[in-house]
Design an enzyme around this catalytic site. Structure first.
Site, PDB file in Angstrom:
ATOM      1  N   ARG A  85      -3.850   2.927   2.868  1.00 19.06           N
ATOM      2  CA  ARG A  85      -3.724   1.535   2.426  1.00 19.06           C
ATOM      3  C   ARG A  85      -3.134   0.654   3.525  1.00 19.06           C
ATOM      4  NH1 ARG A  85      -2.772   0.396  -3.570  1.00 19.06           N
ATOM      5  NH2 ARG A  85      -0.912  -0.641  -2.807  1.00 19.06           N
ATOM      6  N   SER A  86      -2.256   1.196   4.339  1.00 18.55           N
ATOM      7  CA  SER A  86      -1.718   0.421   5.464  1.00 18.55           C
ATOM      8  C   SER A  86      -2.837   0.059   6.436  1.00 18.55           C
ATOM      9  CB  SER A  86      -0.631   1.216   6.195  1.00 18.55           C
ATOM     10  OG  SER A  86       0.475   1.423   5.353  1.00 18.55           O
ATOM     11  N   ARG A 116      -7.794 -12.109  10.025  1.00 13.91           N
ATOM     12  CA  ARG A 116      -7.163 -13.427  10.144  1.00 13.91           C
ATOM     13  C   ARG A 116      -6.938 -13.795  11.609  1.00 13.91           C
ATOM     14  NH1 ARG A 116      -8.949 -15.135   6.117  1.00 13.91           N
ATOM     15  NH2 ARG A 116      -7.782 -15.404   4.194  1.00 13.91           N
ATOM     16  N   HIS A 142     -10.076 -15.101  12.882  1.00 11.41           N
ATOM     17  CA  HIS A 142     -10.290 -16.469  12.407  1.00 11.41           C
ATOM     18  C   HIS A 142      -9.535 -17.484  13.258  1.00 11.41           C
ATOM     19  CE1 HIS A 142     -11.279 -14.798   8.169  1.00 11.41           C
ATOM     20  NE2 HIS A 142     -12.375 -14.922   8.895  1.00 11.41           N
ATOM     21  N   SER A 153       3.014   1.576   9.624  1.00  8.96           N
ATOM     22  CA  SER A 153       3.157   2.931   9.098  1.00  8.96           C
ATOM     23  C   SER A 153       4.483   3.040   8.366  1.00  8.96           C
ATOM     24  CB  SER A 153       3.108   3.955  10.242  1.00  8.96           C
ATOM     25  OG  SER A 153       3.418   5.254   9.766  1.00  8.96           O
ATOM     26  N   GLY A 154       4.427   3.284   7.070  1.00 14.34           N
ATOM     27  CA  GLY A 154       5.663   3.419   6.309  1.00 14.34           C
ATOM     28  C   GLY A 154       6.574   4.488   6.899  1.00 14.34           C
ATOM     29  N   SER A 155       6.038   5.677   7.073  1.00 12.45           N
ATOM     30  CA  SER A 155       6.847   6.795   7.575  1.00 12.45           C
ATOM     31  C   SER A 155       7.104   6.710   9.068  1.00 12.45           C
ATOM     32  CB  SER A 155       6.147   8.120   7.283  1.00 12.45           C
ATOM     33  OG  SER A 155       4.974   8.265   8.097  1.00 12.45           O
ATOM     34  N   GLY A 156       6.160   6.136   9.817  1.00 10.03           N
ATOM     35  CA  GLY A 156       6.271   6.138  11.271  1.00 10.03           C
ATOM     36  C   GLY A 156       6.012   7.505  11.880  1.00 10.03           C
ATOM     37  N   GLU A 157       5.448   8.402  11.079  1.00  7.05           N
ATOM     38  CA  GLU A 157       5.242   9.780  11.541  1.00  7.05           C
ATOM     39  C   GLU A 157       3.794  10.255  11.413  1.00  7.05           C
ATOM     40  OE1 GLU A 157       7.446  11.406  13.158  1.00  7.05           O
ATOM     41  OE2 GLU A 157       9.258  10.270  12.637  1.00  7.05           O
ATOM     42  N   THR A 158       2.883   9.420  10.976  1.00  7.09           N
ATOM     43  CA  THR A 158       1.486   9.823  10.803  1.00  7.09           C
ATOM     44  C   THR A 158       0.928  10.280  12.149  1.00  7.09           C
ATOM     45  OG1 THR A 158       1.282   8.218   9.026  1.00  7.09           O
ATOM     46  CG2 THR A 158      -0.772   9.077   9.948  1.00  7.09           C
ATOM     47  N   SER A 198       3.439   1.815  -2.320  1.00  4.86           N
ATOM     48  CA  SER A 198       2.879   0.519  -2.718  1.00  4.86           C
ATOM     49  C   SER A 198       3.709  -0.672  -2.272  1.00  4.86           C
ATOM     50  CB  SER A 198       2.679   0.452  -4.236  1.00  4.86           C
ATOM     51  OG  SER A 198       1.635   1.310  -4.631  1.00  4.86           O
ATOM     52  N   GLU A 228       3.286  -1.277   1.421  1.00  2.00           N
ATOM     53  CA  GLU A 228       1.936  -1.760   1.744  1.00  2.00           C
ATOM     54  C   GLU A 228       1.759  -3.222   1.341  1.00  2.00           C
ATOM     55  OE1 GLU A 228       0.684   2.810   0.909  1.00  2.00           O
ATOM     56  OE2 GLU A 228       0.383   1.292  -0.637  1.00  2.00           O
ATOM     57  N   ASP A 245       0.561 -11.803   6.847  1.00  2.00           N
ATOM     58  CA  ASP A 245       0.147 -13.183   6.554  1.00  2.00           C
ATOM     59  C   ASP A 245       1.190 -14.185   7.045  1.00  2.00           C
ATOM     60  OD1 ASP A 245      -2.352 -12.637   5.526  1.00  2.00           O
ATOM     61  OD2 ASP A 245      -1.748 -12.775   3.428  1.00  2.00           O
TER      62      ASP A 245
END
Length: 185
Positions: free
Chosen positions: A46-47, A57, A60, A86-91, A149, A152, A160
């Site tokens: 989702r990120s 954007r 644009h 990245s939420g975890s920063g570990e992906t 969630s 994200e 934005d």
């Protein structure tokens, strides 16, 4: 609770998130974008969708921006910036991208829950966003939402807000941007 009550709770969580984000860190990201030749954005799951939205954007606005992994993405060079959400920063795949960008001499920005993570430590610019990791059992941050969630959603809204700040700095408005919107559909 019914659906609209859940929505109200989600909005309350997002409202609380604003005060937990450093404006100084955010401004470093805006300036990093302004100073870069090309902008590359990455995220997983989702990120990654939030990254695509952010890149659209920037396009644009006339910024030379790309999503990592797309077939039309050019090569990354030393005057470029890689922004990783990245939420975890570990992906693992994202860690590899950050390492590669650093080895080329480019700038890396991490937008993450954990600035002390591997990606956070590799980054030149780190923005800490509130949220809970997918495994909430190891988190002090409480949310009614599942998995990542809240992070994200905050990531999308933060991106934005970066767009609005960039627009302000460059004197852009929505009418100028609309001219770059897809028109063949």
């Amino acid at each position: 609770m019914n659906t609209t009550q859940y929505l109200a709770e989600i909005i309350k969580e997002l409202n609380c998130s604003v005060d937990l984000i450093s404006n100084d860190e955010a401004e470093k990201l805006v300036n990093g974008i302004l100073e870069s030749k090309k902008i590359f954005v990455a995220g997983a799951g989702r990120s990654g969708f939030m990254a695509k939205s952010f890149t659209m954007r920037m396009m644009h606005m006339g910024i030379d921006a790309y999503v990592i992994g797309e077939t039309v993405t050019p090569n990354f060079e030393k005057d470029d910036i890689l922004i990783i959400g990245s939420g975890s920063g570990e992906t693992k795949g994202l860690v590899s991208m950050a390492e590669k960008a650093k080895s080329i001499g480019g700038t890396v920005a991490a937008v993450t829950i954990f600035p002390e993570s591997t990606i956070g430590q590799l980054a030149d610019i780190t923005i800490k966003l509130p949220g809970s990791p997918k495994d909430q059992s190891e988190s002090d941050f409480k949310t009614i939402q599942p998995m990542g969630s809240l992070f994200e959603q905050t990531l999308l809204l933060f991106y934005d807000a970066v767009i609005l700040r960039f627009m302000e700095k460059k004197g852009l408005d929505t009418n100028k941007m609309y001219g770059r919107h897809a028109n063949l559909e």
